[in-house]
Design an enzyme around this catalytic site. Structure first.
Site, PDB file in Angstrom:
ATOM      1  N   ASP A  49      50.073  34.766  41.899  1.00 37.10           N
ATOM      2  CA  ASP A  49      49.159  35.201  40.859  1.00 37.10           C
ATOM      3  C   ASP A  49      48.821  33.968  40.013  1.00 37.10           C
ATOM      4  O   ASP A  49      49.459  32.924  40.156  1.00 37.10           O
ATOM      5  CB  ASP A  49      49.883  36.276  40.026  1.00 37.10           C
ATOM      6  CG  ASP A  49      49.154  36.639  38.771  1.00 37.10           C
ATOM      7  OD1 ASP A  49      47.978  37.024  38.870  1.00 37.10           O
ATOM      8  OD2 ASP A  49      49.741  36.532  37.672  1.00 37.10           O
ATOM      9  N   ASP A  51      47.111  33.894  36.170  1.00 39.85           N
ATOM     10  CA  ASP A  51      47.320  34.003  34.721  1.00 39.85           C
ATOM     11  C   ASP A  51      48.727  34.496  34.398  1.00 39.85           C
ATOM     12  O   ASP A  51      49.171  35.534  34.880  1.00 39.85           O
ATOM     13  CB  ASP A  51      46.300  34.973  34.112  1.00 39.85           C
ATOM     14  CG  ASP A  51      44.887  34.420  34.156  1.00 39.85           C
ATOM     15  OD1 ASP A  51      44.665  33.350  33.578  1.00 39.85           O
ATOM     16  OD2 ASP A  51      44.027  35.059  34.787  1.00 39.85           O
TER      17      ASP A  51
HETATM   18  O1  C5P Z   1      45.517  35.949  37.376  1.00 43.81           O
HETATM   19  P1  C5P Z   1      45.834  37.368  36.982  1.00 43.81           P
HETATM   20  O2  C5P Z   1      45.669  38.336  38.107  1.00 43.81           O
HETATM   21  O3  C5P Z   1      47.154  37.466  36.284  1.00 43.81           O
HETATM   22  O4  C5P Z   1      44.708  37.700  35.877  1.00 43.81           O
HETATM   23  C1  C5P Z   1      44.641  38.903  35.218  1.00 43.81           C
HETATM   24  C2  C5P Z   1      45.180  38.870  33.807  1.00 43.81           C
HETATM   25  O5  C5P Z   1      44.141  38.571  32.886  1.00 43.81           O
HETATM   26  C3  C5P Z   1      45.693  40.226  33.432  1.00 43.81           C
HETATM   27  O6  C5P Z   1      47.091  40.277  33.483  1.00 43.81           O
HETATM   28  C4  C5P Z   1      45.141  40.510  32.043  1.00 43.81           C
HETATM   29  O7  C5P Z   1      46.157  40.655  31.061  1.00 43.81           O
HETATM   30  C5  C5P Z   1      44.272  39.342  31.720  1.00 43.81           C
HETATM   31  N1  C5P Z   1      42.935  39.773  31.291  1.00 43.81           N
HETATM   32  C6  C5P Z   1      42.397  39.245  30.134  1.00 43.81           C
HETATM   33  N2  C5P Z   1      41.146  39.633  29.731  1.00 43.81           N
HETATM   34  C7  C5P Z   1      40.431  40.500  30.465  1.00 43.81           C
HETATM   35  C8  C5P Z   1      40.950  41.028  31.649  1.00 43.81           C
HETATM   36  C9  C5P Z   1      42.214  40.632  32.041  1.00 43.81           C
HETATM   37  O8  C5P Z   1      43.052  38.448  29.458  1.00 43.81           O
HETATM   38  N3  C5P Z   1      39.231  40.852  30.044  1.00 43.81           N
HETATM   39 MG    MG Z   2      49.144  37.476  35.880  1.00 45.16          MG
END
Ligand code: C5P
Ligand code: MG
Length: 297
Positions: A49, A51
């Site tokens: 993954d 973030d």
């Molecule tokens: O790379 P990863 O799959 O972890 O990216 C998704 C993350 O981004 C989620 O865990 C979520 O908390 C975050 N997110 C965010 N803003 C958004 C959508 C998702 O910070 N609008």
């Molecule tokens: Mg993540």
């Protein structure tokens, strides 16, 4: 004799003894790592993954931005949009990490979150040429030890699949600026679609959010040629949804899952230990994955 034999077939990794490392079944973890070592780097793939897994969760007490949050920059979006995106984060992030709700229950709400944010971003007519600057001026940070992690995988010619529900264009820029966008890195993520003038007009393909990575794994990852013939998988994530990232690996032999438990530690510890093979509690480094990789490859 049996006892000695048993010891010899297990991996001894001192980093696993740190008190931030939790394991449901330590013996199984050691057996798996040992089996992966025997098979060698040529049989291994790493699926991670992005973030809050490859990037830090916090630094000096402040949250590190996700790829979506990097877009919250005055160059790219106006104040009103920024406010709306933050409100959505405050509404939906607690739901995303709520230990008391099931993934099925969260799924439609995650679609709502991502869809609304992507709509807002599209309305802002973001320009592609400004993304690099937004990343440069953000406080994004990869985990300590990231260079060793990326460089070792490259040296050993082990493919690294980064599977992210974040924004692919931003993700690429983050790893490029950190000088680790090596040729063995493959990315599945939400990519922006720009018009001929370089203005954001949509997002490409099927939306990826935290709890539908299984579908992405089956439709995209399983088709990646470079991953074929590599039945051993080291999987890294910070969300329970990340556990399905290896669902597209056919004829897998050994899968070791490592979960970073960044937030809501007390509420989620039990669930994480039940779900991941290795849980790293409030660990902002790549020390444990690096130690395992060093042993295997
Ligand atoms: O790379 P990863 O799959 O972890 O990216 C998704 C993350 O981004 C989620 O865990 C979520 O908390 C975050 N997110 C965010 N803003 C958004 C959508 C998702 O910070 N609008
Ligand atoms: Mg993540």
């Amino acid at each position: 004799v049996l006892a000695i034999w048993h010891q010899l077939t297990k991996a001894e990794i001192p980093e696993l003894a740190k008190c931030s490392v939790l394991m449901r079944d330590r013996s199984r973890v050691e057996d798996t790592i040992y089996a992966m070592q025997r098979a060698g780097a040529g049989r291994l793939q790493v699926i991670s993954d992005f973030d809050m897994t490859l990037t830090r969760f916090a630094h000096n007490g402040k949250r590190v931005p996700t790829t979506h949050n990097i877009l919250d920059h005055r160059l790219l979006i106006d104040e009103d949009c920024s406010k709306k995106i933050r409100e959505l984060l405050n509404t939906y992030y607690p739901i995303e990490i709520d230990a008391g709700r099931s993934a099925e229950d969260k799924l439609p709400l995650m679609v709502e979150w991502w869809t609304q944010v992507h709509e807002l971003l599209i309305q802002q007519r973001i320009r592609k040429e400004l993304l690099a600057q937004a990343v440069k001026e953000s406080s994004t940070m990869l985990r300590e030890g990231y260079k060793v992690f990326f460089d070792r995988l490259t040296e050993q010619q082990v493919p690294l699949l980064i599977f992210s529900a974040g924004v692919g264009d931003v993700l690429e820029e983050v790893i490029r600026q950190n000088n680790v966008f090596h040729p063995n890195v493959h990315i599945i993520s939400n990519y922006m679609d720009f018009d001929q003038a370089g203005v954001l007009r949509a997002f490409q393909g099927q939306l990826i959010h935290t709890f539908n990575k299984r579908e992405g794994a089956l439709s995209h990852a399983s088709g990646l040629r470079v991953l074929q013939g590599r039945p051993n998988v080291l999987l890294l994530g910070d969300s329970l949804g990340d556990l399905t990232m290896a669902d597209g690996v056919s004829e897998h032999q050994n899968i070791l899952t490592i979960g970073f438990l960044n937030d809501q530690m007390d509420e989620r510890k039990e669930l994480y230990v039940k779900s991941f093979d290795v849980v790293l509690v409030k660990d902002e480094t790549m020390e444990v994955p690096n130690a395992i990789l060093k042993y295997i490859t």
